[in-house]
Design a protein around this motif. Structure first.
Motif, PDB file in Angstrom:
ATOM      1  N   ASN A   1     -24.872 -38.307  60.852  1.00 53.00           N
ATOM      2  CA  ASN A   1     -25.707 -38.693  59.665  1.00 53.00           C
ATOM      3  C   ASN A   1     -26.297 -39.256  59.112  1.00 53.00           C
ATOM      4  O   ASN A   1     -26.635 -40.774  59.794  1.00 53.00           O
ATOM      5  CB  ASN A   1     -23.558 -39.244  59.641  1.00 53.00           C
ATOM      6  CG  ASN A   1     -23.516 -39.673  58.153  1.00 53.00           C
ATOM      7  OD1 ASN A   1     -24.016 -40.014  57.021  1.00 53.00           O
ATOM      8  ND2 ASN A   1     -22.349 -40.250  57.482  1.00 53.00           N
ATOM      9  N   LYS A   2     -27.022 -38.767  58.173  1.00 52.00           N
ATOM     10  CA  LYS A   2     -28.093 -39.376  58.066  1.00 52.00           C
ATOM     11  C   LYS A   2     -28.236 -41.052  57.061  1.00 52.00           C
ATOM     12  O   LYS A   2     -29.119 -41.687  57.228  1.00 52.00           O
ATOM     13  CB  LYS A   2     -29.089 -38.400  57.253  1.00 52.00           C
ATOM     14  CG  LYS A   2     -29.638 -37.332  58.090  1.00 52.00           C
ATOM     15  CD  LYS A   2     -30.748 -36.490  57.225  1.00 52.00           C
ATOM     16  CE  LYS A   2     -30.057 -35.306  56.177  1.00 52.00           C
ATOM     17  NZ  LYS A   2     -31.184 -34.699  55.603  1.00 52.00           N
ATOM     18  N   GLU A   3     -27.016 -40.909  56.983  1.00 54.74           N
ATOM     19  CA  GLU A   3     -26.170 -42.547  56.466  1.00 54.74           C
ATOM     20  C   GLU A   3     -26.380 -43.611  57.185  1.00 54.74           C
ATOM     21  O   GLU A   3     -26.739 -44.332  57.000  1.00 54.74           O
ATOM     22  CB  GLU A   3     -25.632 -42.279  55.213  1.00 54.74           C
ATOM     23  CG  GLU A   3     -25.892 -41.270  54.135  1.00 54.74           C
ATOM     24  CD  GLU A   3     -24.953 -40.831  52.988  1.00 54.74           C
ATOM     25  OE1 GLU A   3     -23.448 -41.951  52.901  1.00 54.74           O
ATOM     26  OE2 GLU A   3     -24.535 -40.151  52.280  1.00 54.74           O
TER      27      GLU A   3
ATOM     28  N   ALA B   1     -18.916 -36.246  58.264  1.00 58.25           N
ATOM     29  CA  ALA B   1     -18.987 -35.620  56.357  1.00 58.25           C
ATOM     30  C   ALA B   1     -17.737 -36.474  56.420  1.00 58.25           C
ATOM     31  O   ALA B   1     -17.972 -37.453  55.362  1.00 58.25           O
ATOM     32  CB  ALA B   1     -19.004 -34.640  55.762  1.00 58.25           C
TER      33      ALA B   1
ATOM     34  N   LYS C   1     -23.250 -28.567  52.234  1.00 56.90           N
ATOM     35  CA  LYS C   1     -23.198 -30.370  51.694  1.00 56.90           C
ATOM     36  C   LYS C   1     -23.535 -31.084  52.945  1.00 56.90           C
ATOM     37  O   LYS C   1     -23.599 -32.031  52.992  1.00 56.90           O
ATOM     38  CB  LYS C   1     -22.593 -30.591  50.609  1.00 56.90           C
ATOM     39  CG  LYS C   1     -22.548 -29.659  48.962  1.00 56.90           C
ATOM     40  CD  LYS C   1     -21.501 -30.737  47.874  1.00 56.90           C
ATOM     41  CE  LYS C   1     -21.315 -30.031  46.234  1.00 56.90           C
ATOM     42  NZ  LYS C   1     -20.642 -30.599  45.479  1.00 56.90           N
TER      43      LYS C   1
ATOM     44  N   GLU D   1     -26.550 -30.666  54.595  1.00 55.17           N
ATOM     45  CA  GLU D   1     -27.574 -31.740  54.053  1.00 55.17           C
ATOM     46  C   GLU D   1     -27.339 -32.586  54.546  1.00 55.17           C
ATOM     47  O   GLU D   1     -28.249 -33.973  54.521  1.00 55.17           O
ATOM     48  CB  GLU D   1     -27.270 -30.481  52.279  1.00 55.17           C
ATOM     49  CG  GLU D   1     -28.075 -29.728  52.240  1.00 55.17           C
ATOM     50  CD  GLU D   1     -29.049 -29.313  51.108  1.00 55.17           C
ATOM     51  OE1 GLU D   1     -27.513 -30.028  50.290  1.00 55.17           O
ATOM     52  OE2 GLU D   1     -29.067 -27.970  50.939  1.00 55.17           O
ATOM     53  N   ARG D   2     -26.505 -33.292  54.916  1.00 47.49           N
ATOM     54  CA  ARG D   2     -26.341 -34.958  54.934  1.00 47.49           C
ATOM     55  C   ARG D   2     -26.158 -34.695  56.665  1.00 47.49           C
ATOM     56  O   ARG D   2     -26.292 -36.044  56.817  1.00 47.49           O
ATOM     57  CB  ARG D   2     -24.506 -35.334  54.479  1.00 47.49           C
ATOM     58  CG  ARG D   2     -24.878 -35.420  53.400  1.00 47.49           C
ATOM     59  CD  ARG D   2     -22.282 -35.486  52.921  1.00 47.49           C
ATOM     60  NE  ARG D   2     -22.901 -37.079  53.566  1.00 47.49           N
ATOM     61  CZ  ARG D   2     -21.222 -37.668  53.724  1.00 47.49           C
ATOM     62  NH1 ARG D   2     -20.196 -36.561  52.798  1.00 47.49           N
ATOM     63  NH2 ARG D   2     -21.287 -38.237  54.179  1.00 47.49           N
TER      64      ARG D   2
END
Length: 361
Positions: free
Chosen positions: A153-155, A230, A257, A260-261
């Motif tokens: 998870n890039k976040e 996600a 979607k 891309e996360r």
């Protein structure tokens, strides 16, 4: 649109396949008579019967291109790998199967161990498929390869926090790791690679440590692990690269979607390398169309067909002369585990035993 662009590129690549030089190591017998009549001097059938567990549109398109180039009809029988193997066993010498094509070396190893395959001597295959991706006895050859990587998870995760498969067993990842069931052959081969590299005890230690850090009990396929990230269930997952590529280019907006996360990370670059496996094929021992079967394998491992696999299904070519897709190239080059893939089959039973011992469901 991505899909339209991919179809356009795919069509161009199919033209390359049709025009490519099929430098086959198993050539037709030449006819020596100078008669103007075009009577064929061979009784060999103009067909090949393929039993495959792959279900991708790109495969079907390549079979059609092969038919157009060679005049050899490809009869495709699809099914689950174990079901196909049992069918070939049951049919015995009467089987119509000429080629068995499947994902993961462990299944090819099983087919060889069960005496279902025969050795194939082909200079073309030897040149097009590196030794690492073929059976030592020439019973099977790799067609495509995929890496089993860490997606994150890039976040919530920075790539510099990631390093190795082994590091995922550390306390910092407790309750954050997602992966599918131990019944999945991809995970069995991953653990088998650790057995080959580090021995059984260290492999068991890794499996036990990863179980302790699961975000949930394993469920679903590789795409489901990405969706769970996600959804906030976990932060990292182990999955195959081609699944991630398919999600990025999916016809379903929600899958895009999700993908891309996420970011993709190739583990163990400073140590033993990232785990790689293949889709591959072998010629059935009771094949009635061996020459045609070999021609099909030679065709599918030639650079043009390899480029189509990469572009349409996001699988890495096994042929080093083949070009890769833009997406795969964008992820950069990576160090692979340096082990003969046949060892994954050798250690499969041990891997399953370890999974059972550590409670990996």
């Amino acid at each position: 649109m991505k899909k339209l662009f991919t179809l356009l590129v795919f069509s161009m690549l199919l033209l390359l396949v049709a025009c490519s030089d099929s430098n086959s190591g198993t050539q037709k017998e030449s006819e020596q008579n100078t008669d103007n009549t075009k009577q064929e001097a061979t009784t060999e059938s103009k067909e090949v019967n393929l039993y495959t567990s792959r279900h991708y549109d790109v495969d079907d398109e390549l079979y059609k291109a092969f038919e157009q180039e060679t005049g050899i009809k490809v009869n495709v029988i699809k099914g689950e790998p174990d079901e196909l193997l049992e069918r070939i066993k049951r049919e015995g010498d009467a089987t119509k199967a000429d080629v068995f094509l499947t994902a993961d070396v462990a299944r090819l190893f099983r087919a060889k161990e069960d005496g279902l395959l025969q050795a194939v001597s082909s200079d073309t295959l030897t040149q097009q498929v590196p030794e690492k991706f073929q059976d030592a006895d020439q019973m099977w050859y790799g067609l495509t390869k995929r890496a089993r990587v860490i997606v994150y998870n890039k976040e919530t995760v920075k790539p510099e926090e990631l390093s190795t498969y082994e590091a995922l067993t550390e306390d910092t990842w407790k309750g954050r790791v997602l992966i599918r069931s131990s019944e999945n052959v991809y995970n069995q081969s991953l653990l088998a690679s650790f057995i080959e590299i580090d021995g059984e005890e260290k492999a068991k230690e890794w499996a036990n440590g990863l179980v302790a850090n699961f975000a949930r009990n394993p469920e679903g396929g590789d795409r489901d692990q990405a969706k769970a990230i996600a959804a906030g269930i976990g932060d990292v997952a182990i999955m195959n690269t081609y699944y991630y590529g398919q999600m990025l280019n999916s016809a379903e907006p929600e899958e895009v979607k999700v993908a891309e996360r996420l970011g993709v990370f190739f583990p163990n670059q400073d140590t033993t390398g990232t785990h790689v496996n293949i889709s591959g094929a072998g010629v059935i021992k009771a094949s009635k169309n061996k020459d045609n079967a070999v021609k099909l394998l030679e065709y599918l491992t030639a650079p043009a067909a390899q480029a189509v696999f990469a572009e349409a299904n996001y699988e890495y070519p096994v042929n080093p002369e083949a070009s890769s897709s833009e997406l795969l190239t964008s992820w950069g080059e990576f160090k692979e585990q340096d082990i003969p893939l046949s060892t994954l089959g050798d250690h499969n039973a041990k891997a399953v035993m370890i999974f059972n011992e550590v409670g990996w469901k």
